[in-house]
Design an enzyme around this catalytic site. Structure first.
Site, PDB file in Angstrom:
ATOM      1  N   GLY A 186      48.063  35.439  41.453  1.00 38.35           N
ATOM      2  CA  GLY A 186      46.613  35.467  41.275  1.00 38.35           C
ATOM      3  C   GLY A 186      46.191  34.536  40.149  1.00 38.35           C
ATOM      4  N   ALA A 187      45.508  33.428  40.517  1.00 46.12           N
ATOM      5  CA  ALA A 187      44.978  32.521  39.486  1.00 46.12           C
ATOM      6  C   ALA A 187      43.493  32.801  39.315  1.00 46.12           C
ATOM      7  N   GLY A 188      43.178  34.082  39.073  1.00 47.58           N
ATOM      8  CA  GLY A 188      41.797  34.480  38.779  1.00 47.58           C
ATOM      9  C   GLY A 188      41.630  34.572  37.274  1.00 47.58           C
ATOM     10  N   ILE A 190      42.178  37.054  35.017  1.00 46.29           N
ATOM     11  CA  ILE A 190      43.301  37.593  34.232  1.00 46.29           C
ATOM     12  C   ILE A 190      44.483  36.622  34.273  1.00 46.29           C
ATOM     13  N   GLU A 209      48.479  31.392  43.817  1.00 44.54           N
ATOM     14  CA  GLU A 209      47.119  31.806  44.204  1.00 44.54           C
ATOM     15  C   GLU A 209      46.980  31.703  45.719  1.00 44.54           C
ATOM     16  N   VAL A 275      45.756  40.464  40.921  1.00 46.19           N
ATOM     17  CA  VAL A 275      45.057  40.107  42.164  1.00 46.19           C
ATOM     18  C   VAL A 275      43.791  40.939  42.349  1.00 46.19           C
ATOM     19  N   GLY A 276      43.223  41.399  41.262  1.00 50.08           N
ATOM     20  CA  GLY A 276      41.987  42.173  41.323  1.00 50.08           C
ATOM     21  C   GLY A 276      42.207  43.625  40.923  1.00 50.08           C
ATOM     22  N   HIS A 449      21.298  19.974  14.674  1.00 43.29           N
ATOM     23  CA  HIS A 449      22.268  18.879  14.762  1.00 43.29           C
ATOM     24  C   HIS A 449      23.201  18.941  13.546  1.00 43.29           C
TER      25      HIS A 449
HETATM   26  P1  FAD Z   1      36.853  51.368  32.065  1.00 40.97           P
HETATM   27  O1  FAD Z   1      36.790  50.507  30.889  1.00 40.97           O
HETATM   28  O2  FAD Z   1      37.959  51.188  33.041  1.00 40.97           O
HETATM   29  O3  FAD Z   1      36.849  52.868  31.523  1.00 40.97           O
HETATM   30  C1  FAD Z   1      36.945  53.963  32.368  1.00 40.97           C
HETATM   31  C2  FAD Z   1      37.477  55.143  31.560  1.00 40.97           C
HETATM   32  O4  FAD Z   1      37.409  56.308  32.359  1.00 40.97           O
HETATM   33  C3  FAD Z   1      38.950  55.000  31.154  1.00 40.97           C
HETATM   34  O5  FAD Z   1      39.112  55.415  29.826  1.00 40.97           O
HETATM   35  C4  FAD Z   1      39.669  55.947  32.103  1.00 40.97           C
HETATM   36  O6  FAD Z   1      40.876  56.464  31.551  1.00 40.97           O
HETATM   37  C5  FAD Z   1      38.618  57.034  32.243  1.00 40.97           C
HETATM   38  N1  FAD Z   1      38.756  57.857  33.455  1.00 40.97           N
HETATM   39  C6  FAD Z   1      39.005  57.463  34.726  1.00 40.97           C
HETATM   40  N2  FAD Z   1      38.974  58.529  35.552  1.00 40.97           N
HETATM   41  C7  FAD Z   1      38.699  59.601  34.777  1.00 40.97           C
HETATM   42  C8  FAD Z   1      38.536  60.984  35.050  1.00 40.97           C
HETATM   43  N3  FAD Z   1      38.599  61.476  36.284  1.00 40.97           N
HETATM   44  N4  FAD Z   1      38.294  61.806  34.001  1.00 40.97           N
HETATM   45  C9  FAD Z   1      38.200  61.339  32.725  1.00 40.97           C
HETATM   46  N5  FAD Z   1      38.334  60.032  32.427  1.00 40.97           N
HETATM   47  C10 FAD Z   1      38.569  59.187  33.450  1.00 40.97           C
HETATM   48  N6  FAD Z   1      35.355  42.191  30.934  1.00 40.97           N
HETATM   49  C11 FAD Z   1      34.525  41.432  30.192  1.00 40.97           C
HETATM   50  O7  FAD Z   1      33.304  41.570  30.311  1.00 40.97           O
HETATM   51  N7  FAD Z   1      35.012  40.523  29.289  1.00 40.97           N
HETATM   52  C12 FAD Z   1      36.338  40.332  29.131  1.00 40.97           C
HETATM   53  O8  FAD Z   1      36.738  39.508  28.308  1.00 40.97           O
HETATM   54  C13 FAD Z   1      37.236  41.110  29.894  1.00 40.97           C
HETATM   55  N8  FAD Z   1      38.569  40.960  29.747  1.00 40.97           N
HETATM   56  C14 FAD Z   1      39.416  41.754  30.479  1.00 40.97           C
HETATM   57  C15 FAD Z   1      40.780  41.561  30.325  1.00 40.97           C
HETATM   58  C16 FAD Z   1      41.669  42.334  31.045  1.00 40.97           C
HETATM   59  C17 FAD Z   1      43.159  42.136  30.864  1.00 40.97           C
HETATM   60  C18 FAD Z   1      41.165  43.346  31.931  1.00 40.97           C
HETATM   61  C19 FAD Z   1      42.116  44.240  32.695  1.00 40.97           C
HETATM   62  C20 FAD Z   1      39.807  43.527  32.099  1.00 40.97           C
HETATM   63  C21 FAD Z   1      38.920  42.722  31.378  1.00 40.97           C
HETATM   64  N9  FAD Z   1      37.538  42.844  31.528  1.00 40.97           N
HETATM   65  C22 FAD Z   1      36.697  42.060  30.803  1.00 40.97           C
HETATM   66  C23 FAD Z   1      36.958  43.824  32.452  1.00 40.97           C
HETATM   67  C24 FAD Z   1      36.500  45.064  31.658  1.00 40.97           C
HETATM   68  O9  FAD Z   1      37.599  45.601  30.973  1.00 40.97           O
HETATM   69  C25 FAD Z   1      35.905  46.088  32.601  1.00 40.97           C
HETATM   70  O10 FAD Z   1      34.866  45.492  33.347  1.00 40.97           O
HETATM   71  C26 FAD Z   1      35.343  47.267  31.826  1.00 40.97           C
HETATM   72  O11 FAD Z   1      36.334  47.889  31.050  1.00 40.97           O
HETATM   73  C27 FAD Z   1      34.748  48.297  32.784  1.00 40.97           C
HETATM   74  O12 FAD Z   1      34.198  49.326  32.035  1.00 40.97           O
HETATM   75  P2  FAD Z   1      34.045  50.787  32.636  1.00 40.97           P
HETATM   76  O13 FAD Z   1      33.451  51.597  31.540  1.00 40.97           O
HETATM   77  O14 FAD Z   1      33.355  50.742  33.934  1.00 40.97           O
HETATM   78  O15 FAD Z   1      35.527  51.296  32.945  1.00 40.97           O
HETATM   79  P1  NAD Z   2      40.113  38.128  40.024  1.00 40.31           P
HETATM   80  O1  NAD Z   2      39.347  38.568  41.207  1.00 40.31           O
HETATM   81  O2  NAD Z   2      39.442  37.378  38.959  1.00 40.31           O
HETATM   82  O3  NAD Z   2      41.327  37.206  40.488  1.00 40.31           O
HETATM   83  C1  NAD Z   2      42.274  37.627  41.413  1.00 40.31           C
HETATM   84  C2  NAD Z   2      42.856  36.387  42.069  1.00 40.31           C
HETATM   85  O4  NAD Z   2      43.972  36.794  42.837  1.00 40.31           O
HETATM   86  C3  NAD Z   2      41.879  35.717  43.031  1.00 40.31           C
HETATM   87  O5  NAD Z   2      41.847  34.342  42.768  1.00 40.31           O
HETATM   88  C4  NAD Z   2      42.449  36.021  44.399  1.00 40.31           C
HETATM   89  O6  NAD Z   2      42.202  35.006  45.337  1.00 40.31           O
HETATM   90  C5  NAD Z   2      43.929  36.128  44.085  1.00 40.31           C
HETATM   91  N1  NAD Z   2      44.690  36.932  45.036  1.00 40.31           N
HETATM   92  C6  NAD Z   2      44.325  38.088  45.639  1.00 40.31           C
HETATM   93  N2  NAD Z   2      45.340  38.560  46.407  1.00 40.31           N
HETATM   94  C7  NAD Z   2      46.365  37.674  46.268  1.00 40.31           C
HETATM   95  C8  NAD Z   2      47.690  37.608  46.783  1.00 40.31           C
HETATM   96  N3  NAD Z   2      48.141  38.553  47.590  1.00 40.31           N
HETATM   97  N4  NAD Z   2      48.470  36.582  46.414  1.00 40.31           N
HETATM   98  C9  NAD Z   2      48.006  35.619  45.573  1.00 40.31           C
HETATM   99  N5  NAD Z   2      46.764  35.631  45.052  1.00 40.31           N
HETATM  100  C10 NAD Z   2      45.952  36.640  45.394  1.00 40.31           C
HETATM  101  O7  NAD Z   2      40.825  39.452  39.485  1.00 40.31           O
HETATM  102  P2  NAD Z   2      41.695  39.677  38.167  1.00 40.31           P
HETATM  103  O8  NAD Z   2      42.031  38.391  37.550  1.00 40.31           O
HETATM  104  O9  NAD Z   2      42.763  40.627  38.567  1.00 40.31           O
HETATM  105  O10 NAD Z   2      40.676  40.444  37.244  1.00 40.31           O
HETATM  106  C11 NAD Z   2      40.147  41.722  37.640  1.00 40.31           C
HETATM  107  C12 NAD Z   2      38.746  41.902  37.135  1.00 40.31           C
HETATM  108  O11 NAD Z   2      38.734  41.996  35.724  1.00 40.31           O
HETATM  109  C13 NAD Z   2      37.875  40.741  37.529  1.00 40.31           C
HETATM  110  O12 NAD Z   2      36.854  41.224  38.372  1.00 40.31           O
HETATM  111  C14 NAD Z   2      37.283  40.224  36.274  1.00 40.31           C
HETATM  112  O13 NAD Z   2      35.883  40.130  36.342  1.00 40.31           O
HETATM  113  C15 NAD Z   2      37.662  41.239  35.202  1.00 40.31           C
HETATM  114  N6  NAD Z   2      38.102  40.467  34.040  1.00 40.31           N
HETATM  115  C16 NAD Z   2      37.152  39.762  33.346  1.00 40.31           C
HETATM  116  C17 NAD Z   2      37.525  38.965  32.294  1.00 40.31           C
HETATM  117  C18 NAD Z   2      36.480  38.180  31.568  1.00 40.31           C
HETATM  118  O14 NAD Z   2      35.314  38.503  31.691  1.00 40.31           O
HETATM  119  N7  NAD Z   2      36.853  37.173  30.791  1.00 40.31           N
HETATM  120  C19 NAD Z   2      38.860  38.871  31.935  1.00 40.31           C
HETATM  121  C20 NAD Z   2      39.796  39.574  32.658  1.00 40.31           C
HETATM  122  C21 NAD Z   2      39.391  40.379  33.712  1.00 40.31           C
END
Ligand code: FAD
Ligand code: NAD
Length: 477
Positions: A186-188, A190, A209, A275-276, A449
């Site tokens: 996955g080159a998305g 993350i 990807e 991959v999402g 500037h």
């Molecule tokens: P979450 O942050 O997932 O929180 C949900 C909470 O609910 C968790 O604590 C979970 O344990 C808890 N929970 C789940 N089910 C239950 C239950 N039944 N009872 C009690 N608790 C429960 N987004 C950005 O905007 N900028 C970024 O730079 C960015 N970087 C990211 C990097 C990575 C590696 C990853 C994985 C994601 C990144 N994201 C980023 C995405 C961002 O983290 C999420 O969009 C965001 O955390 C979603 O917030 P949320 O509150 O919906 O859920």
């Molecule tokens: P993503 O949707 O950004 O990227 C997933 C990539 O995996 C896509 O390019 C897709 O085409 C590819 N893919 C899917 N299935 C595949 C397969 N079987 N083999 C090869 N490639 C495949 O998802 P992510 O990178 O996992 O991130 C998850 C979510 O977390 C995203 O929705 C993103 O918005 C959020 N996130 C946001 C930030 C940020 O805001 N900077 C940082 C990290 C994560």
């Protein structure tokens, strides 16, 4: 007797904790149930974003970028280091401290606003009852429930997580040594961010990807420039690669995939699957609540985050729209304010997106290809950082800012950025768009500037054909 609250929030990620704090600020009695466990098994607030997402990934991106700046760019600025070494344990300790400071900060905010934090797993029952399991097992009565349980990484059948060699993004933030050769499926977002961290620290990184198009959600011109820069940094991005099978041997993983030109195998010592993510709905509600999910498994909501059940709302990654912390936070605020009788709405047309690589990639609004597909005539203005004094002084002059304005009304429809500090530069663009700015409004604004933000100004002048620092204006007016 069950404790009674005006609002019970399930999930304390950015969407849930923000909803809880805002509702409490507005005078409502609020409880927030969350089941996240920290490194020592302790209950912590902040969800994915603070514990395993936005914050720890940005800490590692910052440190690894500092390392690259010192190693590769220092000499051009006249800085020479006798010996530059990486202390990975210290880098991880820094990241962990940033995380724990911030998660403790949320606990302090809960206390200050009178939000009751209930560690445990929450389940929605009929009649707005919430059953909490775990150490604080109990039943809560809620006037309103906000579901904010977030999302979890998708597991691939062809590369199932084993927690050691084939890992998700959370485990990839915890590596205690730099992999020699790292595979990423996955080159998305993350894949690119974590690939950049470990590439900067010396790993060979191969990204597989599935799509033929790189970063299909970004503007095509931005995606092309980013791919060029990433390739130059040594990220080996293979498009159109379909993973068939992964085999874990002692200290390595062999990934077999179908490429454009046949079948290939890659040996890596770690494999990240990115991959999402999928919404966390397992065990979130009892069947007899009849909470409606959409066809992709997200909780079905309207534009105000109302579910099909009365007085039950859902926000953040659990519902449609981009999985971004700030999108979830704004939804949390909207729901809390509507519960307090306000008419707040989220402007889903102006959600900034950022990829925190180097160069940074950011955008807000529509891409040129989306506008074309919709038949909307637009004018584009592009200004390269190569012609920006501040970017030159920083030694970060790759990339550009592109503004798309409606050909008829001049309204700004999209701003696309690739280059230095674009995560910050997208903010004025979002601000302008949320005020419904025309391109001329940006043209008539004075920018300090020498700053990178002047490139935004010049891009707006370029839309009209008269950027000052471009040698060949396309349309002089
Ligand atoms: P979450 O942050 O997932 O929180 C949900 C909470 O609910 C968790 O604590 C979970 O344990 C808890 N929970 C789940 N089910 C239950 C239950 N039944 N009872 C009690 N608790 C429960 N987004 C950005 O905007 N900028 C970024 O730079 C960015 N970087 C990211 C990097 C990575 C590696 C990853 C994985 C994601 C990144 N994201 C980023 C995405 C961002 O983290 C999420 O969009 C965001 O955390 C979603 O917030 P949320 O509150 O919906 O859920
Ligand atoms: P993503 O949707 O950004 O990227 C997933 C990539 O995996 C896509 O390019 C897709 O085409 C590819 N893919 C899917 N299935 C595949 C397969 N079987 N083999 C090869 N490639 C495949 O998802 P992510 O990178 O996992 O991130 C998850 C979510 O977390 C995203 O929705 C993103 O918005 C959020 N996130 C946001 C930030 C940020 O805001 N900077 C940082 C990290 C994560």
């Amino acid at each position: 007797m069950a404790d009674r609250y005006d609002v019970v929030v399930i999930g304390a990620g950015p969407a849930g904790y923000t909803a809880a704090i805002r509702a409490a600020q507005l005078g409502l009695k609020v409880a927030c149930v969350d089941d996240w466990r920290g490194p020592s098994g302790e209950s912590v607030l902040g969800g994915t974003c603070l514990n395993a997402g936005c914050i720890p990934s940005k800490a590692l991106l910052e440190t690894s970028e500092l390392f690259v700046q010192a190693r590769d760019h220092g000499p051009a600025h006249g800085l020479r280091f006798k010996e530059l070494t990486l202390d990975l344990a210290a880098m991880q300790a820094h990241k962990n401290k940033v995380v724990s400071d911030l998660t403790r900060g949320i606990a302090t905010l809960f206390k200050a606003h009178g939000v009751t934090w209930i560690p445990g797993r929450g389940k929605l029952l009929p009649k707005n009852l919430v059953e909490v399991s775990g150490k604080s097992a109990q039943q809560l009565e809620a006037e309103h429930v906000i579901l904010a349980s977030g999302s979890t990484p998708v597991n691939l059948k062809s590369a199932p997580f084993d927690g050691q060699r084939i890992v998700d993004s959370q485990a990839a933030l915890e590596f205690q040594e730099v992999p020699r050769r790292l595979g990423i499926i996955g080159a998305g977002v993350i894949g690119l961010e974590l690939g950049s961290v470990w590439r900067r620290l010396g790993a060979e990184v191969v990204l597989l990807e599935a799509q033929e198009t790189f970063l299909s959600m970004a503007d095509e011109q931005v995606a092309r420039e980013a791919l060029k820069q990433f390739t130059a940094q040594g990220l080996d991005i293979r498009l159109g690669a379909r993973v068939l099978e992964s085999k874990v041997e002692k200290n390595a993983v062999t990934v077999r995939y179908q490429g454009k030109d046949g079948e290939h195998a890659e040996n890596v010592d770690r494999l990240i699957v990115a991959v999402g993510r999928r919404p966390n709905t397992d065990g979130l509600m009892s069947d007899d609540t009849r909470l409606l999910l959409d066809e992709w498994g997200f909780v079905h909501v309207d534009e105000h985050c109302r579910t099909n059940l009365p007085k039950v709302y859902a926000v953040g990654d659990l519902v449609r729209g981009p999985m971004l912390a700030h999108k979830g936070m704004e939804e949390g605020v909207m729901v809390a304010e509507r519960l307090a009788g306000r008419e707040t709405a989220v402007n889903y047309d102006v959600v900034p997106s950022v990829i925190y690589t180097q160069p940074e990639i950011a955008w807000v609004g529509k891409t040129e290809q989306a506008l074309k597909a919709a038949g909307t005539a637009c004018r584009a203005g592009v200004f390269p950082f190569a012609a920006n004094g501040r970017a030159k002084a920083m030694g970060e002059a790759a990339g550009f800012i592109k503004i798309l304005a409606d050909a008829g009304t001049d309204r700004v429809l999209g701003v696309h950025l690739v280059g230095p500090n674009c995560s910050e530069l997208v903010a004025p663009a979002a601000l302008a768009m949320s005020f419904g700015a025309s391109n001329e409004d940006i043209m008539l604004t004075m920018f300090a500037h020498p700053t990178l933000s002047e490139a935004l100004h010049e891009a707006s002048l370029a839309v009209a054909g008269h950027a000052i620092h471009l040698a060949q204006p396309r349309r002089a007016k």
